[in-house]
Design a protein around this motif. Structure first.
Motif, PDB file in Angstrom:
ATOM      1  N   PRO A  61     -11.880   3.129  -0.529  1.00 43.19           N
ATOM      2  CA  PRO A  61     -10.478   3.779  -0.594  1.00 43.19           C
ATOM      3  C   PRO A  61      -9.514   2.696  -0.744  1.00 43.19           C
ATOM      4  O   PRO A  61      -9.526   1.858  -0.130  1.00 43.19           O
ATOM      5  CB  PRO A  61     -10.459   4.691   0.435  1.00 43.19           C
ATOM      6  CG  PRO A  61     -11.772   5.050   1.040  1.00 43.19           C
ATOM      7  CD  PRO A  61     -12.452   3.543   0.735  1.00 43.19           C
ATOM      8  N   ARG A  63      -6.670   3.091   0.177  1.00 44.23           N
ATOM      9  CA  ARG A  63      -5.718   3.245   1.424  1.00 44.23           C
ATOM     10  C   ARG A  63      -6.253   2.265   2.451  1.00 44.23           C
ATOM     11  O   ARG A  63      -7.774   2.332   2.783  1.00 44.23           O
ATOM     12  CB  ARG A  63      -5.462   4.410   1.920  1.00 44.23           C
ATOM     13  CG  ARG A  63      -4.743   4.741   3.030  1.00 44.23           C
ATOM     14  CD  ARG A  63      -4.437   6.111   3.256  1.00 44.23           C
ATOM     15  NE  ARG A  63      -3.528   6.241   4.655  1.00 44.23           N
ATOM     16  CZ  ARG A  63      -2.989   7.487   4.745  1.00 44.23           C
ATOM     17  NH1 ARG A  63      -3.176   8.663   3.891  1.00 44.23           N
ATOM     18  NH2 ARG A  63      -2.087   7.424   5.867  1.00 44.23           N
ATOM     19  N   ILE A  66      -6.528   3.492   6.825  1.00 46.81           N
ATOM     20  CA  ILE A  66      -7.360   4.739   7.481  1.00 46.81           C
ATOM     21  C   ILE A  66      -7.900   4.744   9.067  1.00 46.81           C
ATOM     22  O   ILE A  66      -7.713   5.646   9.850  1.00 46.81           O
ATOM     23  CB  ILE A  66      -8.734   5.079   6.800  1.00 46.81           C
ATOM     24  CG1 ILE A  66      -8.232   5.281   5.041  1.00 46.81           C
ATOM     25  CG2 ILE A  66      -9.423   6.022   7.111  1.00 46.81           C
ATOM     26  CD1 ILE A  66      -9.244   5.497   3.973  1.00 46.81           C
ATOM     27  N   HIS A 113     -11.370  12.418   5.010  1.00 47.63           N
ATOM     28  CA  HIS A 113     -11.624  10.907   5.269  1.00 47.63           C
ATOM     29  C   HIS A 113     -13.284  11.149   6.234  1.00 47.63           C
ATOM     30  O   HIS A 113     -12.938  10.691   7.374  1.00 47.63           O
ATOM     31  CB  HIS A 113     -10.577  10.457   6.156  1.00 47.63           C
ATOM     32  CG  HIS A 113      -9.194  10.223   5.455  1.00 47.63           C
ATOM     33  ND1 HIS A 113      -9.257   9.356   4.424  1.00 47.63           N
ATOM     34  CD2 HIS A 113      -7.913  10.692   5.459  1.00 47.63           C
ATOM     35  CE1 HIS A 113      -7.934   9.531   4.002  1.00 47.63           C
ATOM     36  NE2 HIS A 113      -7.078  10.211   4.582  1.00 47.63           N
ATOM     37  N   ARG A 180      -6.200  13.695  -2.949  1.00 50.12           N
ATOM     38  CA  ARG A 180      -4.976  13.704  -2.117  1.00 50.12           C
ATOM     39  C   ARG A 180      -4.401  12.250  -1.979  1.00 50.12           C
ATOM     40  O   ARG A 180      -3.235  12.200  -1.596  1.00 50.12           O
ATOM     41  CB  ARG A 180      -5.389  14.108  -0.843  1.00 50.12           C
ATOM     42  CG  ARG A 180      -5.544  15.677  -0.890  1.00 50.12           C
ATOM     43  CD  ARG A 180      -6.076  16.395   0.153  1.00 50.12           C
ATOM     44  NE  ARG A 180      -5.131  16.148   1.437  1.00 50.12           N
ATOM     45  CZ  ARG A 180      -4.323  17.231   1.655  1.00 50.12           C
ATOM     46  NH1 ARG A 180      -4.085  18.013   0.783  1.00 50.12           N
ATOM     47  NH2 ARG A 180      -3.773  16.969   2.888  1.00 50.12           N
ATOM     48  N   THR A 181      -5.149  11.240  -2.132  1.00 47.14           N
ATOM     49  CA  THR A 181      -4.661   9.781  -2.033  1.00 47.14           C
ATOM     50  C   THR A 181      -4.371   9.126  -3.322  1.00 47.14           C
ATOM     51  O   THR A 181      -4.149   7.833  -3.599  1.00 47.14           O
ATOM     52  CB  THR A 181      -5.672   8.906  -1.385  1.00 47.14           C
ATOM     53  OG1 THR A 181      -6.816   8.907  -1.982  1.00 47.14           O
ATOM     54  CG2 THR A 181      -5.922   9.442   0.019  1.00 47.14           C
ATOM     55  N   GLU A 183      -6.353   8.747  -5.965  1.00 44.57           N
ATOM     56  CA  GLU A 183      -7.609   8.085  -6.705  1.00 44.57           C
ATOM     57  C   GLU A 183      -8.145   9.109  -7.149  1.00 44.57           C
ATOM     58  O   GLU A 183      -8.223  10.512  -6.807  1.00 44.57           O
ATOM     59  CB  GLU A 183      -8.270   7.320  -5.618  1.00 44.57           C
ATOM     60  CG  GLU A 183      -7.458   6.182  -4.970  1.00 44.57           C
ATOM     61  CD  GLU A 183      -8.367   5.480  -4.084  1.00 44.57           C
ATOM     62  OE1 GLU A 183      -9.107   4.532  -4.778  1.00 44.57           O
ATOM     63  OE2 GLU A 183      -8.368   5.585  -2.983  1.00 44.57           O
ATOM     64  N   ARG A 216       1.064  15.874   3.332  1.00 44.02           N
ATOM     65  CA  ARG A 216       0.240  15.203   2.478  1.00 44.02           C
ATOM     66  C   ARG A 216      -0.037  13.718   2.984  1.00 44.02           C
ATOM     67  O   ARG A 216      -0.659  13.026   2.441  1.00 44.02           O
ATOM     68  CB  ARG A 216       0.453  15.485   0.777  1.00 44.02           C
ATOM     69  CG  ARG A 216       0.605  16.926   0.670  1.00 44.02           C
ATOM     70  CD  ARG A 216       0.749  16.927  -0.874  1.00 44.02           C
ATOM     71  NE  ARG A 216      -0.325  16.689  -1.739  1.00 44.02           N
ATOM     72  CZ  ARG A 216      -1.298  17.713  -1.932  1.00 44.02           C
ATOM     73  NH1 ARG A 216      -1.255  18.756  -1.534  1.00 44.02           N
ATOM     74  NH2 ARG A 216      -2.302  17.273  -2.528  1.00 44.02           N
ATOM     75  N   SER A 217       0.972  13.373   3.910  1.00 41.10           N
ATOM     76  CA  SER A 217       0.963  12.107   4.185  1.00 41.10           C
ATOM     77  C   SER A 217      -0.175  11.489   4.876  1.00 41.10           C
ATOM     78  O   SER A 217      -0.589  10.388   5.020  1.00 41.10           O
ATOM     79  CB  SER A 217       2.182  11.655   5.203  1.00 41.10           C
ATOM     80  OG  SER A 217       2.168  12.466   6.180  1.00 41.10           O
ATOM     81  N   ALA A 219      -3.205  12.536   4.214  1.00 36.70           N
ATOM     82  CA  ALA A 219      -4.429  12.819   3.180  1.00 36.70           C
ATOM     83  C   ALA A 219      -5.203  11.550   3.223  1.00 36.70           C
ATOM     84  O   ALA A 219      -4.696  10.440   3.508  1.00 36.70           O
ATOM     85  CB  ALA A 219      -3.758  13.259   1.853  1.00 36.70           C
TER      86      ALA A 219
END
Length: 219
Positions: A61, A63, A66, A113, A180-181, A183, A216-217, A219
């Motif tokens: 991911p 992000r 995580i 996640h 949700r991220t 991607e 959604r932050s 996610a």
């Protein structure tokens, strides 16, 4: 002087208290991660999984924070344990609408996640599948949903092999799109189903997740 006759009847014996059945001990347990130590263990598992993927050239991911999510006590993190060993962790949400489209809407239990212990992935995901289907049914929800990172076409490896294993376990592939991220992801859906007796295999000590709303932050 008279004497009392000797009784030949057996003296009544005090009844033994009924024995309580030995409580069943489940081989596995799903439970909310409530302590700093449990959350730190989950963050370490996520980091181990990310290193495992990176060494094999598999997608990660975008992000980067995580592991920090799992350390945050405000996040509703859950773990799958076997004899105290953490096999998998995830973040649960009751999500009213994932934005997957009008045909894939409505309340659901969303597994976000999801990370598994390297080399224990298939076993852990199979147990999570059984538990999540039953847990969603007990919450009165119709579906469990999840997203899997998919930067390549869904019929190309490595995502194709992974998705085939999931469909064999009962998940339905509901196409792909923006996750949700932000991607590209494969969208997965599982029917909720009461599974009487599952508690002998997977015990459950999971707090009921709050409705996600527009949060959604995480996610």
């Amino acid at each position: 002087m008279t004497t009392c006759p000797t009784s030949t009847a057996a003296e009544p014996q005090p009844s033994s208290p009924p024995q309580r059945p030995t409580p069943l001990v489940s081989a596995y347990e799903m439970r909310s991660l409530c302590t700093d130590a449990e959350r730190a263990e989950a963050a370490a598992l996520v980091q181990d999984r990310q290193r495992w993927l990176n060494l094999r050239g598999l997608p990660l991911p975008a992000r980067a924070d995580i592991p920090a999510l799992f350390r945050d006590p405000k996040v509703e993190a859950t773990g799958l344990f076997e004899d105290g060993l953490l096999l998998a962790c995830m973040i649960l949400q009751r999500e009213p609408d994932l934005g997957w489209g009008i045909d894939i809407s409505g309340p659901c239990l969303f597994l976000g996640h999801v990370h598994t212990l390297p080399n224990r992935s298939d076993d852990a995901i199979r147990l999570i599948t059984l538990w999540a289907s039953d847990y969603a049914a007990r919450l009165g929800l119709l579906h469990v949903r999840a997203e899997a990172l998919a930067r390549h076409p869904l019929d190309a490896d490595p995502i194709a092999r992974f998705l085939n294993r999931l469909t064999d376990m009962g998940w339905d592939l509901r196409g792909s799109g923006t996750g949700r991220t932000g991607e590209r992801v494969a969208r997965l859906e599982l029917a909720a189903e009461h599974r009487p007796g599952l508690g002998t295999l997977v015990g459950c000590r999971v707090h009921e997740p709050r409705p996600a709303g527009d949060e959604r932050s995480i996610a």
